[in-house]
Design an enzyme around this catalytic site. Structure first.
Site, PDB file in Angstrom:
ATOM      1  N   LYS A 155      41.894  36.303  41.763  1.00  0.00           N
ATOM      2  CA  LYS A 155      41.235  36.171  40.536  1.00  0.00           C
ATOM      3  C   LYS A 155      39.673  35.869  41.207  1.00  0.00           C
ATOM      4  O   LYS A 155      39.423  34.713  41.309  1.00  0.00           O
ATOM      5  CB  LYS A 155      41.313  35.031  39.562  1.00  0.00           C
ATOM      6  CG  LYS A 155      41.472  35.336  38.042  1.00  0.00           C
ATOM      7  CD  LYS A 155      42.060  34.503  37.108  1.00  0.00           C
ATOM      8  CE  LYS A 155      41.025  34.365  35.946  1.00  0.00           C
ATOM      9  NZ  LYS A 155      40.636  35.799  35.198  1.00  0.00           N
ATOM     10  N   ALA A 156      39.294  36.748  41.926  1.00  0.00           N
ATOM     11  CA  ALA A 156      38.024  36.929  42.877  1.00  0.00           C
ATOM     12  C   ALA A 156      36.874  37.114  41.886  1.00  0.00           C
ATOM     13  O   ALA A 156      36.931  38.136  41.286  1.00  0.00           O
ATOM     14  CB  ALA A 156      37.980  37.582  44.260  1.00  0.00           C
TER      15      ALA A 156
END
Ligand code: PMP
Length: 293
Positions: A155-156
Site C-alpha cells: 500500500k504505497a
C-alpha cells in the site's frame, strides 16, 4: 470533509501532538516521489460499548510488509503502534473512526535508500466512503499497474495516482466509481476496494497477482465459508461479470457495498435476495463484535 480541528491530536514519532502543530519536512522523498506507505483501518463502537480496531494486527503487519516491499526502513513495533492508535482514538473521543497511519521518508531528493523513516497516525470520523446505496460503476480506461512495474501488494502512496485518475474519470462521466482491469484486460479491482461478483449463488473474485488482496476481501472469504457460500478465486473477464446476478466492492473504507450496474449492464437480481447481501449483513455484524482478549 473535516479531517481535523484545532484540538485534534495525532501520534507523530512517539509523541501525541496537535495536528496543527505537527511538522513534516518539505524535502521528504515521500512528498516528491509518492514514496511512502500507509494503512486504512477502521475502529467500531462495539455492541458492549467498547471501541475495537477491526483487524488491527493484520493492518499494522501489512504496513510493515508494505514498507519492506519498497525498501523503506521500518523500526516500529506492531503492538506499540496499536496502543498508540487506541490512545489517539481516546484523546479525540472517537469510537467509529477511520484510522490512517503513514510511514514516510526523510529529506532525500535522490532515489537512494534511507537509513530511517517516520510515522504518524491520524483518525477521524468517516461514513462508508462509497455511501450506502447500490453503485453505478464504470469500467475505467486506466489499467491497474503492471505488477512488474510496482510492488502492487504494497500500500504505497504513489500507486494511488492510478486510483485518483480512475476515480476522477468515472465521476466526471457521471458514475459513482471506477472499476479497473489489469494489464491483460482481466478483472482487477476498484481504486480502493476489491470486487466480488455472484452467479447462481456462487461468488467469484480475481485471484491475487494484479490486485491489492485486501483484509476485507480475506474477511469476505472467511464469512463465505461460515455461511456456506461457495467462492472461487480466478482470472475473469468483463464478459463474466456482465453476466453476473450481482457484484460488490469490499474494503475497509467502503465496507461491503453492492453494485447496481457496470457500464450499461444492470445487475438483474434484487440485492436483498443475493448471497452478496448475506455477506454484507454478516460483515456489518462482525465489525461491531466486542474483542475477546
Ligand atoms: N484494493 C485497493 C487498491 C485498495 O486501496 C484497498 C484499500 N486498502 C483495497 C483493495 C481493500 O483493502 P482492505 O480491505 O485491506 O482495506
Amino acid at each position: 470533509m473535516q479531517y481535523y480541528q484545532p484540538n485534534t491530536i495525532i501520534y507523530h514519532n512517539g509523541a501525541f501532538v496537535k495536528a496543527t502543530d505537527a511538522k513534516m519536512d518539505l524535502y521528504s522523498q515521500s512528498l516528491h516521489y509518492g514514496y511512502s506507505v500507509f494503512e486504512g483501518i477502521r475502529s467500531y463502537r462495539t455492541t458492549n460499548g467498547s471501541t475495537a480496531i477491526f483487524k488491527a494486527v493484520e493492518h499494522f503487519e501489512r504496513l510493515k510488509l508494505s514498507a519492506q516491499a519498497i525498501n523503506l526502513p521500518y523500526a516500529f513495533d506492531t503492538a506499540a503502534l496499536i496502543d498508540a492508535t487506541y490512545e489517539v482514538l481516546k484523546q479525540n473521543n472517537l469510537g467509529d473512526a477511520y484510522i490512517r497511519p503513514v510511514v514516510y521518508a526523510p529529506a532525500n531528493m535522490s532515489f537512494a535508500r534511507n537509513t530511517e523513516s517516520y510515522v504518524f497516525i491520524e483518525a477521524w470520523e468517516m461514513a462508508p466512503f462509497l455511501g450506502d446505496k447500490l453503485l453505478r460503476i464504470a469500467t475505467s480506461s486506466f489499467h491497474r499497474p503492471n505488477p512488474k512495474a510496482f510492488k502492487i501488494h504494497a500500500k504505497a502512496a504513489g500507486h494511488y495516482v492510478n486510483s485518483i485518475l480512475a476515480s476522477q474519470e468515472a465521476k466526471d462521466n457521471g458514475f459513482d466509481e471506477a472499476f479497473l482491469l489489469d494489464m491483460n484486460d482481466c478483472l482487477a479491482e476498484g481504486p480502493g476496494a476489491n470486487v466480488f461478483f455472484e452467479k447462481d449463488g456462487v461468488l467469484y473474485t480475481p485471484q491475487p497477482g494484479h490486485i491489492l488482496a485486501g483484509i476485507t476481501r480475506a474477511t469476505v472469504l472467511e464469512l463465505s465459508q461460515a455461511l456456506n457460500i461457495e467462492v472461487k478465486e480466478g482470472v475473469y473477464s468483463l464478459e463474466d461479470i456482465k453476466q453476473a446476478d450481482a457484484a460488490f466492492f469490499c474494503g475497509t473504507a467502503a465496507e461491503v457495498i453492492g453494485w447496481a450496474s457496470l457500464d450499461a449492464y444492470t445487475f438483474p437480481k434484487a440485492w436483498e435476495q443475493t448471497s452478496s447481501y448475506q455477506i454484507q449483513q454478516a460483515y456489518k455484524q462482525l465489525v461491531v463484535k466486542p474483542l475477546v482478549q
